[in-house]
Motif scaffolding. Structure first.
Motif, short mmCIF file in Angstrom:
data_model
loop_
_atom_site.label_atom_id
_atom_site.label_comp_id
_atom_site.label_asym_id
_atom_site.label_seq_id
_atom_site.Cartn_x
_atom_site.Cartn_y
_atom_site.Cartn_z
N GLN A 37 -0.87 -7.01 -6.07
CA GLN A 37 -1.81 -6.78 -4.97
C GLN A 37 -1.62 -5.38 -4.38
OE1 GLN A 37 -4.25 -9.10 -4.62
NE2 GLN A 37 -3.66 -10.09 -2.70
N LEU A 38 -0.37 -5.02 -4.19
CA LEU A 38 -0.05 -3.73 -3.56
C LEU A 38 -0.51 -2.58 -4.45
CD1 LEU A 38 1.31 -2.13 -1.28
CD2 LEU A 38 3.51 -2.50 -2.40
N LYS A 39 -0.21 -2.70 -5.74
CA LYS A 39 -0.63 -1.66 -6.69
C LYS A 39 -2.15 -1.53 -6.69
CE LYS A 39 -0.51 -0.27 -11.49
NZ LYS A 39 -1.95 0.06 -11.32
N ASP A 40 -2.83 -2.66 -6.79
CA ASP A 40 -4.30 -2.64 -6.83
C ASP A 40 -4.89 -2.02 -5.56
OD1 ASP A 40 -4.20 -3.81 -9.28
OD2 ASP A 40 -4.84 -5.81 -8.63
N VAL A 41 -4.34 -2.40 -4.42
CA VAL A 41 -4.94 -1.94 -3.16
C VAL A 41 -4.68 -0.45 -2.96
CG1 VAL A 41 -3.17 -2.30 -1.36
CG2 VAL A 41 -5.55 -2.88 -0.90
N LEU A 42 -3.53 0.04 -3.44
CA LEU A 42 -3.25 1.48 -3.32
C LEU A 42 -4.15 2.27 -4.27
CD1 LEU A 42 0.64 1.39 -2.99
CD2 LEU A 42 -0.99 1.98 -1.19
N ASP A 43 -4.40 1.73 -5.48
CA ASP A 43 -5.38 2.35 -6.38
C ASP A 43 -6.76 2.35 -5.72
OD1 ASP A 43 -3.42 2.73 -8.24
OD2 ASP A 43 -4.01 1.08 -9.55
N GLY A 44 -7.09 1.23 -5.11
CA GLY A 44 -8.39 1.10 -4.43
C GLY A 44 -8.53 2.13 -3.32
N PHE A 45 -7.43 2.41 -2.64
CA PHE A 45 -7.46 3.42 -1.57
C PHE A 45 -7.70 4.81 -2.16
CE2 PHE A 45 -5.10 6.51 1.12
CZ PHE A 45 -5.88 6.41 2.26
N THR A 46 -6.98 5.13 -3.24
CA THR A 46 -7.14 6.43 -3.89
C THR A 46 -8.57 6.63 -4.38
OG1 THR A 46 -4.85 6.21 -4.65
CG2 THR A 46 -6.15 7.95 -5.67
N GLN A 47 -9.12 5.57 -4.98
CA GLN A 47 -10.48 5.67 -5.54
C GLN A 47 -11.57 5.35 -4.52
OE1 GLN A 47 -10.12 2.60 -8.46
NE2 GLN A 47 -8.37 3.57 -9.45
N GLN A 48 -11.17 4.98 -3.32
CA GLN A 48 -12.12 4.51 -2.31
C GLN A 48 -13.05 3.45 -2.91
OE1 GLN A 48 -13.87 7.43 0.18
NE2 GLN A 48 -11.93 8.39 0.62
N ASN A 49 -12.44 2.50 -3.60
CA ASN A 49 -13.20 1.47 -4.31
C ASN A 49 -13.27 0.18 -3.49
OD1 ASN A 49 -14.08 -0.59 -6.03
ND2 ASN A 49 -13.24 0.43 -7.84
N VAL A 50 -14.44 -0.10 -2.96
CA VAL A 50 -14.60 -1.23 -2.06
C VAL A 50 -14.52 -2.57 -2.80
CG1 VAL A 50 -17.12 -1.40 -2.10
CG2 VAL A 50 -15.87 -1.92 0.01
N ASN A 51 -14.88 -2.59 -4.09
CA ASN A 51 -14.81 -3.85 -4.85
C ASN A 51 -13.37 -4.30 -5.07
OD1 ASN A 51 -17.62 -4.17 -5.11
ND2 ASN A 51 -17.63 -2.70 -6.82
N VAL A 52 -12.52 -3.31 -5.38
CA VAL A 52 -11.09 -3.61 -5.50
C VAL A 52 -10.56 -4.16 -4.18
CG1 VAL A 52 -8.80 -2.56 -5.78
CG2 VAL A 52 -10.67 -1.90 -7.32
N ALA A 53 -10.98 -3.55 -3.09
CA ALA A 53 -10.53 -3.99 -1.77
C ALA A 53 -10.92 -5.44 -1.51
CB ALA A 53 -11.10 -3.06 -0.69
N ILE A 54 -12.17 -5.77 -1.79
CA ILE A 54 -12.64 -7.15 -1.55
C ILE A 54 -11.86 -8.13 -2.42
CG2 ILE A 54 -14.63 -8.71 -1.80
CD1 ILE A 54 -16.41 -6.30 -1.05
N ASP A 55 -11.60 -7.71 -3.67
CA ASP A 55 -10.88 -8.56 -4.60
C ASP A 55 -9.45 -8.85 -4.09
OD1 ASP A 55 -10.67 -9.94 -7.09
OD2 ASP A 55 -9.38 -8.31 -7.79
N VAL A 56 -8.75 -7.80 -3.66
CA VAL A 56 -7.40 -7.97 -3.11
C VAL A 56 -7.45 -8.87 -1.88
CG1 VAL A 56 -5.55 -6.77 -1.86
CG2 VAL A 56 -6.44 -5.80 -3.99
N TRP A 57 -8.39 -8.61 -1.04
CA TRP A 57 -8.55 -9.34 0.21
C TRP A 57 -8.72 -10.84 -0.04
CZ3 TRP A 57 -12.58 -12.01 2.69
CH2 TRP A 57 -12.45 -12.13 4.08
N LYS A 58 -9.52 -11.15 -1.08
CA LYS A 58 -9.77 -12.57 -1.40
C LYS A 58 -8.54 -13.25 -1.98
CE LYS A 58 -14.76 -12.61 -2.19
NZ LYS A 58 -15.78 -12.39 -3.25
N ARG A 59 -7.70 -12.48 -2.68
CA ARG A 59 -6.55 -13.08 -3.36
C ARG A 59 -5.38 -13.39 -2.44
NH1 ARG A 59 -6.78 -8.79 -7.82
NH2 ARG A 59 -4.64 -8.45 -7.18
#
Lengths: 236, 236
Positions: free
Chosen positions: B134-156
């Protein structure tokens, strides 16, 4: 922006400060109520603490937004900038104190029907009293921008940590004596940990007051007497 | 201020972002190392995690100061202001993740000499793996400003809370079965709680990414499956 005059700016700062003080009052009451709910097994009072937390969250978000807007709009320098940053930081600590009080309240609900060894409950209550005193003092210190109060609170954190460590050991002893105590004692362990963490947040607030008034950091290392993370319990 | 041009400003924002990403990398490694130290009873590795934490604290302070100065100096609006606020928030969450990893490391030191029921250790390790992902994904999501990754992490986040709840119950069972397990299990209880709280911070970061990209809040209530605060254990 016709209102870009000193008095409007002062009003913005005062509003920010007042909101933080309001948050502090709510958090103080939450901790007091959560502790009383725990001691008296009062599930109804505990539920009211749980319900209050959302208000604190909203206030914090509001303070943060207004603070950032004020910085962007006014470009404050030196002491004014410190005042705004301090409001953000204190609001953050108070919000977390509310979270921790809410967690204690949830545990009060859980154990409200269980047998409770009085000595343990008294120990947790005593610890909470000490932390409540710290919280009250540090919030007064913030209102008065009193750096001596801040230093005093900051120094007293060691007492709370020492109390937590002794309570921690006592709780483990109870668990080992009788497995029927384990469920209850586990909840009390987390309650005591939450109170200890509230103490840490009062120390953070003390550090923020020091920064606000003096412009520099209190010190890099605070007094720490909680060594339970290192405790080699259950080996004997 | 001769350098008050767009490119210098962009460089400031990029520097801020890079610092946050740097913090994220350190925190990821701290959690990974702390977990390995716990599983392998490696007190030396645990100590290195404990020593790393100060670096994270300094980086956070630095990010906060630079962010505030940038706001005061540049008066950013809309998306730029959101980017700076997001950097402050994510740095705050990552700093707390570091604190929690440090606490796990301290407990790894404490229990390094004790007998450990393998099943419990495997459960904590599994939970940590999930949170690290989760942490890895959300930090990648932050770098890429990727809102879909964020929602996915949030749901998990619900999965982690569910895992924590089941581990919590298992730990209590172990304690009740044999009082000699109490010391070890208490440390593992706090480790599991710390990992669960790291999961909460990854969810906070996901919410910040959503705010950064869209300008609005994800939702008011996140999925919550941790009901251990309410658990009436030990009554049966």
């Amino acid at each position: 922006m016709a209102e870009h005059i000193v008095s409007a700016y002062d009003a913005e700062l005062a509003a920010l400060r007042n909101r933080v003080v309001e948050m502090g009052g709510i958090a103080e009451k939450m901790l007091d109520d959560a502790t009383r709910a725990l001691v008296r097994r009062d599930a109804e009072l505990a539920q009211s603490v749980i319900n209050t937390d959302a208000r604190l969250d909203n206030l914090q978000r509001e303070i943060e937004e207004n603070a950032i807007l004020t910085i962007a709009r006014r470009q404050p320098m030196a002491v004014d900038l410190r005042e705004i940053i301090s409001a953000i930081r204190v609001a953050g600590d108070v919000e977390r104190i509310g979270d921790l009080a809410k967690n204690i309240a949830k545990r009060a609900v859980a154990i409200s029907g269980q047998m409770q060894p009085t000595r343990i409950v008294v120990g947790v209550e005593h610890m909470s009293d000490l932390v409540q005193e710290q919280l009250k003092d540090v919030l007064d210190g913030f209102t008065q921008q009193n750096v001596n109060v801040a230093i005093d609170v900051w120094k007293r954190d060691g007492e709370i940590d020492a109390l937590y460590t002794s309570l921690f050991r006592e709780l483990l002893t109870y668990m080992m004596e009788d497995p029927r105590n384990i469920g209850f004692c586990t909840h009390m362990l987390f309650c005591a940990k939450n109170i200890e963490r509230i103490g840490d947040h009062t120390t953070n607030i003390a550090e923020t007051i020091y920064y606000l008034v003096t412009g520099s950091a209190l010190v890099s290392e605070r007094p720490k007497n909680d060594d339970t993370s290192f405790a080699r319990v259950g080996e004997s």
